[in-house]
Design a protein around this motif. Structure first.
Motif, PDB file in Angstrom:
ATOM      1  N   GLY A 178       0.715  -1.275  -0.044  1.00  0.00           N
ATOM      2  CA  GLY A 178       0.036  -0.037  -0.054  1.00  0.00           C
ATOM      3  C   GLY A 178       0.805   1.185  -0.034  1.00  0.00           C
ATOM      4  N   LEU A 179       1.888   1.347   0.923  1.00  0.00           N
ATOM      5  CA  LEU A 179       2.835   2.356   0.652  1.00  0.00           C
ATOM      6  C   LEU A 179       3.661   2.600  -0.359  1.00  0.00           C
ATOM      7  N   LEU A 180       4.042   1.289  -1.179  1.00  0.00           N
ATOM      8  CA  LEU A 180       4.786   1.613  -2.308  1.00  0.00           C
ATOM      9  C   LEU A 180       3.911   2.041  -3.368  1.00  0.00           C
ATOM     10  N   LEU A 181       2.469   2.206  -3.398  1.00  0.00           N
ATOM     11  CA  LEU A 181       1.964   2.762  -4.518  1.00  0.00           C
ATOM     12  C   LEU A 181       1.923   4.287  -4.283  1.00  0.00           C
ATOM     13  N   MET A 187      10.945   8.865 -10.475  1.00  0.00           N
ATOM     14  CA  MET A 187      11.724   8.404 -11.635  1.00  0.00           C
ATOM     15  C   MET A 187      10.942   8.189 -13.008  1.00  0.00           C
ATOM     16  N   GLY A 188       9.826   8.737 -13.076  1.00  0.00           N
ATOM     17  CA  GLY A 188       9.070   8.544 -14.128  1.00  0.00           C
ATOM     18  C   GLY A 188       8.111   7.254 -14.261  1.00  0.00           C
ATOM     19  N   LEU A 189       8.144   6.407 -13.107  1.00  0.00           N
ATOM     20  CA  LEU A 189       7.317   5.349 -12.979  1.00  0.00           C
ATOM     21  C   LEU A 189       6.214   5.330 -12.179  1.00  0.00           C
ATOM     22  N   LYS A 190       5.099   4.526 -12.393  1.00  0.00           N
ATOM     23  CA  LYS A 190       4.028   4.664 -11.674  1.00  0.00           C
ATOM     24  C   LYS A 190       4.087   3.622 -10.347  1.00  0.00           C
ATOM     25  N   GLY A 191       3.287   4.162  -9.348  1.00  0.00           N
ATOM     26  CA  GLY A 191       3.421   3.440  -8.004  1.00  0.00           C
ATOM     27  C   GLY A 191       3.488   1.729  -8.125  1.00  0.00           C
ATOM     28  N   TRP A 192       2.344   1.338  -9.036  1.00  0.00           N
ATOM     29  CA  TRP A 192       2.408  -0.082  -9.259  1.00  0.00           C
ATOM     30  C   TRP A 192       3.486  -0.658  -9.847  1.00  0.00           C
ATOM     31  N   GLN A 193       4.239  -0.155 -10.596  1.00  0.00           N
ATOM     32  CA  GLN A 193       5.550  -0.476 -11.441  1.00  0.00           C
ATOM     33  C   GLN A 193       6.591  -0.564 -10.134  1.00  0.00           C
ATOM     34  N   TRP A 194       6.729   0.233  -9.523  1.00  0.00           N
ATOM     35  CA  TRP A 194       7.727   0.096  -8.181  1.00  0.00           C
ATOM     36  C   TRP A 194       7.551  -0.902  -7.553  1.00  0.00           C
ATOM     37  N   LEU A 195       6.301  -1.336  -7.227  1.00  0.00           N
ATOM     38  CA  LEU A 195       5.733  -2.250  -6.158  1.00  0.00           C
ATOM     39  C   LEU A 195       6.366  -3.705  -6.831  1.00  0.00           C
ATOM     40  N   PHE A 196       6.359  -3.970  -8.072  1.00  0.00           N
ATOM     41  CA  PHE A 196       6.455  -5.079  -8.697  1.00  0.00           C
ATOM     42  C   PHE A 196       8.203  -5.107  -8.723  1.00  0.00           C
ATOM     43  N   ILE A 197       8.871  -4.001  -8.895  1.00  0.00           N
ATOM     44  CA  ILE A 197      10.299  -4.002  -9.115  1.00  0.00           C
ATOM     45  C   ILE A 197      10.867  -4.111  -7.461  1.00  0.00           C
ATOM     46  N   ILE A 198      10.404  -3.580  -6.605  1.00  0.00           N
ATOM     47  CA  ILE A 198      11.166  -3.549  -5.200  1.00  0.00           C
ATOM     48  C   ILE A 198      10.878  -5.004  -4.783  1.00  0.00           C
ATOM     49  N   GLU A 199       9.578  -5.585  -5.007  1.00  0.00           N
ATOM     50  CA  GLU A 199       9.333  -6.616  -4.281  1.00  0.00           C
ATOM     51  C   GLU A 199       9.915  -8.023  -5.314  1.00  0.00           C
ATOM     52  N   GLY A 200      10.353  -7.675  -6.314  1.00  0.00           N
ATOM     53  CA  GLY A 200      10.782  -8.952  -7.123  1.00  0.00           C
ATOM     54  C   GLY A 200      12.198  -9.052  -6.880  1.00  0.00           C
ATOM     55  N   ILE A 201      12.993  -8.054  -6.599  1.00  0.00           N
ATOM     56  CA  ILE A 201      14.517  -8.251  -6.521  1.00  0.00           C
ATOM     57  C   ILE A 201      14.957  -8.944  -5.582  1.00  0.00           C
ATOM     58  N   PRO A 202      14.354  -8.781  -4.231  1.00  0.00           N
ATOM     59  CA  PRO A 202      14.936  -9.802  -3.101  1.00  0.00           C
ATOM     60  C   PRO A 202      14.831 -11.448  -3.448  1.00  0.00           C
ATOM     61  N   SER A 203      13.858 -11.544  -4.104  1.00  0.00           N
ATOM     62  CA  SER A 203      13.569 -13.120  -4.718  1.00  0.00           C
ATOM     63  C   SER A 203      15.008 -13.412  -5.374  1.00  0.00           C
ATOM     64  N   VAL A 204      15.409 -12.824  -6.355  1.00  0.00           N
ATOM     65  CA  VAL A 204      16.588 -12.930  -7.228  1.00  0.00           C
ATOM     66  C   VAL A 204      17.848 -13.158  -6.157  1.00  0.00           C
ATOM     67  N   LEU A 205      18.187 -12.312  -5.346  1.00  0.00           N
ATOM     68  CA  LEU A 205      19.222 -12.326  -4.293  1.00  0.00           C
ATOM     69  C   LEU A 205      19.032 -13.450  -3.308  1.00  0.00           C
ATOM     70  N   LEU A 206      18.063 -13.658  -2.849  1.00  0.00           N
ATOM     71  CA  LEU A 206      17.762 -14.783  -1.977  1.00  0.00           C
ATOM     72  C   LEU A 206      17.974 -16.221  -2.744  1.00  0.00           C
ATOM     73  N   GLY A 207      17.541 -16.138  -4.119  1.00  0.00           N
ATOM     74  CA  GLY A 207      17.771 -17.535  -5.017  1.00  0.00           C
ATOM     75  C   GLY A 207      19.303 -17.724  -5.057  1.00  0.00           C
ATOM     76  N   ILE A 208      20.038 -16.732  -5.170  1.00  0.00           N
ATOM     77  CA  ILE A 208      21.636 -17.107  -5.260  1.00  0.00           C
ATOM     78  C   ILE A 208      22.272 -17.480  -4.037  1.00  0.00           C
ATOM     79  N   VAL A 209      21.347 -17.096  -2.578  1.00  0.00           N
ATOM     80  CA  VAL A 209      21.996 -17.505  -1.398  1.00  0.00           C
ATOM     81  C   VAL A 209      21.529 -18.845  -1.588  1.00  0.00           C
ATOM     82  N   THR A 210      20.501 -19.276  -1.737  1.00  0.00           N
ATOM     83  CA  THR A 210      19.865 -20.629  -1.611  1.00  0.00           C
ATOM     84  C   THR A 210      20.739 -21.728  -2.232  1.00  0.00           C
ATOM     85  N   TRP A 211      21.353 -21.391  -3.247  1.00  0.00           N
ATOM     86  CA  TRP A 211      22.358 -22.645  -3.892  1.00  0.00           C
ATOM     87  C   TRP A 211      23.278 -22.832  -3.162  1.00  0.00           C
ATOM     88  N   PHE A 212      23.703 -22.107  -2.306  1.00  0.00           N
ATOM     89  CA  PHE A 212      24.960 -22.344  -1.247  1.00  0.00           C
ATOM     90  C   PHE A 212      24.627 -22.758   0.288  1.00  0.00           C
TER      91      PHE A 212
END
Length: 447
Positions: A178-181, A187-212
């Motif tokens: 709700g706050l991210l909206l 930076m020229g982006l809509k609130g819902w676009q920031w929501l997807f970007i900010i909440e998607g990045i941690p999954s990538v980082l955590l996936g790399i950690v998972t391997w090890f």
């Protein structure tokens, strides 16, 4: 009087250990090592799956999505999920949890962030479908993975501990979403676009950690002592032997088993109620006249109570060694609560009743997966768990779509909740009709 059991030590010599001490230390070590990390991983998995419900608060109007378009986009995720679920779980069994779970998390995180590029109906549908393909196998893979580590009498509570990420993802994620909206225009982006970007990045980082970080099997766990590994091996091997003494299922037999089909239908009813609420609750709450931020906090309330109830209910199921009532009764409670909510107009009473519905949904969640894992093991368990989850998750399309269809036809979301109540009602009845052999599940314990 203390109970003792003989295990083979690392040097091959027979040693005797106090069962209660070795059992307690082993389960504690496993739980501290695995559960917090898996909960965090599932938190981001589920958040990336359902944050669409909050993005819709502004995205639908900006992209001119009707209720049916939104419902199709929310639900088409589950078609990709369904198609690749069983192959993905079999791949986990073959390649190991650390590699396969890492692959899943990195790909779903990337695609979730790419949801910010949605510009119309086609891109919306394509990215949601690909997100389902990417995430296929994660949840049933973890359910299977936990059976490698926990004996039967611990499974409900630790499956619930893992599944706690579902309500917690809303308790924490709803206010954040709700706050991210509110970042609309940054930076020229809509609130819902920031929501997807900010909440998607941690999954990538955590996936790399998972391997090890993740250990594929107990025998590879250098963080367990030789004595702990020996105790766990004897315990789990005896349970598998008890299952196979009754019936050793091949993969084909498990996938075609009437019990597996029945469990799939039960899970379908559960998932329909879960996602019907998950995708539409933010819009129901928003209609009370609240701001986006207020909507996030109010939406979190049912899930907070659901979190507490899920843990307590799963512990009670393990303590009493009873499964049928612990799965069936919450489903019937959910059905009644959803039906009642459809007749209410007062915001406070609506939230109270929907909180009761959420409690029912999550009480069922933690205990349900003890049903198939009680009598299946190995590749048969991998395939059957994936099949149950994939068929059940088709309701992730059916539930939200049902509400969207009814809303477009009647103009009332509440009427959709009344129709949605049929799914957990049928599922609850099937649980009581089908039953469950708890004595078989706990056969190794002799009681």
């Amino acid at each position: 009087m203390s109970q003792t059991t003989t295990y083979a030590g690392s040097a091959g010599a027979a040693k005797s250990f106090n069962k209660s001490e070795i059992e307690t230390s082993t389960i504690r070590a496993i739980s501290w090592r695995l559960i917090p990390f898996l909960v965090l991983a599932y938190f981001f998995s589920y958040l990336d799956r359902v944050n669409l419900g909050f993005a819709a608060l502004t995205m639908n109007a900006e992209l001119k999505f009707t209720p049916l378009i939104f419902s199709w986009g929310a639900g088409i995720f589950f078609f990709g999920y369904f198609i690749f679920e069983v192959p993905s779980n079999l791949a986990l069994e073959k390649f190991g949890a650390s590699r396969w779970i890492a692959r899943i998390m990195v790909t779903w995180g990337i695609i979730s962030a790419l949801m910010a590029l949605v510009s119309g109906v086609t891109s919306f549908y394509v990215l949601r479908f690909l997100l389902g393909v990417a995430e296929a196998g994660f949840f049933p893979g973890i359910i299977l993975y936990l059976t490698y580590w926990y004996p039967a009498e611990y499974r409900a509570r630790f499956l619930a501990a893992f599944a706690i990420a579902v309500p917690v993802s809303t308790v924490i994620g709803a206010p954040i979403s709700g706050l991210l909206l509110g970042l609309d225009g940054a930076m020229g982006l809509k609130g819902w676009q920031w929501l997807f970007i900010i909440e998607g990045i941690p999954s990538v980082l955590l996936g790399i950690v998972t391997w090890f970080y993740l250990t594929d099997k107990p025998e590879k766990a250098d963080w367990l002592s030789a004595e702990q590994k020996a105790w766990l091996k004897v315990k789990l091997d005896s349970e598998i032997a008890a299952k196979q003494a009754v019936k050793h299922f091949s993969l084909g037999e498990a996938l075609s088993s009437p019990k597996v089909i029945a469990l799939s239908l039960i899970y379908f009813g559960f998932v329909g109620a879960l996602y019907g609420m998950q995708f539409w609750l933010p819009q129901i709450v928003k209609a009370f006249g609240l701001t986006n931020a207020q909507t996030g906090f109010v939406t979190a309330i049912p899930y907070l109570f659901g979190t507490i109830a899920m843990i307590l209910w799963a512990r009670h199921s393990d303590a009493t060694r009873e499964r049928v009532k612990h799965v069936g009764a919450p489903l019937l409670l959910t059905a009644v609560a959803l039906a009642v909510s459809s007749y209410l107009t007062d915001p406070t009473m609506t939230m109270v009743v929907l909180t009761v519905a959420a409690i029912g949904v999550f009480c069922c969640f933690g205990v349900f997966w003890t049903l198939p894992t009680a009598w299946l093991s190995g590749t048969a368990a991998a395939g059957a768990i994936a099949l149950i989850n994939s068929i059940g998750n088709l309701a992730g399309f059916g539930g939200p779509y049902l509400i969207g269809w009814v809303k477009e036809a009647t103009g009332q979301t509440s009427t959709g909740l009344l129709v949605l109540a049929v799914l957990p009602l049928i599922a609850g009845i099937l649980v009581f009709v089908g039953g469950h052999d708890s004595k078989h599940e706990f056969a190794e314990h002799g009681r």
